[in-house]
Design a protein around this motif. Structure first.
Motif, PDB file in Angstrom:
ATOM      1  N   UNK A  59       0.834  -1.196   0.000  1.00  0.00           N
ATOM      2  CA  UNK A  59       0.000   0.000   0.000  1.00  0.00           C
ATOM      3  C   UNK A  59       0.873   1.252   0.000  1.00  0.00           C
ATOM      4  N   UNK A  60       1.909   1.248   0.833  1.00  0.00           N
ATOM      5  CA  UNK A  60       2.785   2.416   0.947  1.00  0.00           C
ATOM      6  C   UNK A  60       3.482   2.718  -0.378  1.00  0.00           C
ATOM      7  N   UNK A  61       3.920   1.681  -1.084  1.00  0.00           N
ATOM      8  CA  UNK A  61       4.563   1.909  -2.382  1.00  0.00           C
ATOM      9  C   UNK A  61       3.578   2.504  -3.379  1.00  0.00           C
ATOM     10  N   UNK A  62       2.326   2.059  -3.325  1.00  0.00           N
ATOM     11  CA  UNK A  62       1.308   2.625  -4.214  1.00  0.00           C
ATOM     12  C   UNK A  62       1.014   4.079  -3.889  1.00  0.00           C
ATOM     13  N   UNK A  63       1.013   4.410  -2.597  1.00  0.00           N
ATOM     14  CA  UNK A  63       0.774   5.806  -2.211  1.00  0.00           C
ATOM     15  C   UNK A  63       1.893   6.709  -2.745  1.00  0.00           C
ATOM     16  N   UNK A  64       3.126   6.201  -2.744  1.00  0.00           N
ATOM     17  CA  UNK A  64       4.228   6.992  -3.283  1.00  0.00           C
ATOM     18  C   UNK A  64       4.049   7.227  -4.775  1.00  0.00           C
TER      19      UNK A  64
END
Length: 284
Positions: A116-121
């Motif tokens: 999820x965090x990589x997608x938010x970036x």
């Protein structure tokens, strides 16, 4: 407007391509795939490009005005630079709009969080690109749960760590219709949508599967640790941790969100029984 879809040989990319063909035809639709022969049956022009190769995308995005960037399936730490390769190539080639398939979930608290965090970036990278954008945050697909039905029958139950948590499942078919609208309608530009359905528990999922397939499944909740270890044993450290994190997230409420699907698709999201019926018809 000439539109390109990355990862078009994958299940989501293929579903979106087929939906666009139905709505707008083939002439202005380009598929991009790492291995083009896997996508030749779609019936559109296929260009070769690997997410790890910026030069591939410099070539593949020639003449493209609108781009659907389907999130990489690689390790979370690899996704950000892969997506940046595509965003930078899109800027260089004058792409006017990027639609990105992101995901719902908690970026901090469980084993799924690194994804999820990589997608938010990537969402932030797209917003800073200067290109018009739309972000779709996909809900969890119900399709894999239904593909797992033989194992459920063997176990006599759906067994995971979600407990009483609610999950707003969606499906690739539902998402395909939503993304067809996001790609072709300017009214969505600059917006982020939670593309999810109606919230249900795992016990309700078992009931709906029983109704559709004449099974006798129950739901059995186990601990987060036990389920994660079970998944790691069967699927390996990376995938097992991610799957364990997904069900931990359901338990914590990370996948129980207000849906924006109707705003995107201009119709209500199908119910879980309707999605199961669609899956049965497709499988048959």
């Amino acid at each position: 407007m000439k539109t390109a879809i990355t990862a078009v040989s994958g299940q989501l990319g293929r579903a979106i391509a087929n939906r666009l063909i139905t709505e707008t035809g083939k002439d202005n639709l380009i598929g991009i795939a790492r291995t083009p022969p896997k996508a030749n049956d779609i019936g559109i022009e296929i260009r070769k490009a690997d997410y790890n190769n910026r030069k591939d995308f410099d070539e593949a995005l020639k003449g493209i005005e609108c781009l659907l960037l389907i999130s990489s399936m690689d390790h979370p730490q690899n996704r950000i630079p892969q997506h940046r390769n595509i965003i930078e190539a899109a800027k260089a080639r004058g792409v006017k709009k990027i639609v990105y398939t992101s995901i719902v979930g908690d970026p901090e608290k469980n084993g799924f969080s690194p994804v999820v965090k990589s997608n938010r970036q990537t969402e932030e990278d797209i917003k800073k690109s200067g290109i018009d954008w739309v972000i779709g945050r996909n809900g969890l697909y119900i399709d894999p749960d239904l593909e797992y039905i033989d194992q459920y029958i063997a176990d006599g139950a759906i067994i995971n760590s979600a407990g009483d948590g609610l999950c707003t499942y969606t499906s690739r078919g539902e998402l395909a219709e939503a993304y067809a609208h996001l790609l072709t309608q300017e009214v969505h530009n600059g917006k982020t949508y939670h593309l999810v359905g109606n919230p249900i528990s795992q016990a309700q999922l078992a009931k709906y599967i029983n109704d559709a397939f004449n099974t006798q499944l129950t739901y059995k909740a186990i601990s987060v640790e036990d389920f994660r270890n079970n998944r790691i044993k069967d699927l390996g450290q990376l995938v097992g941790t991610i799957i364990g994190g997904i069900y931990e997230g359901i338990r914590e409420g990370a996948f129980n969100l207000k849906s924006d699907f109707e705003k995107a698709a201009q119709r209500p999201h199908k119910s879980v029984p309707e999605m199961i019926e669609a899956y049965k018809q497709f499988r048959d």
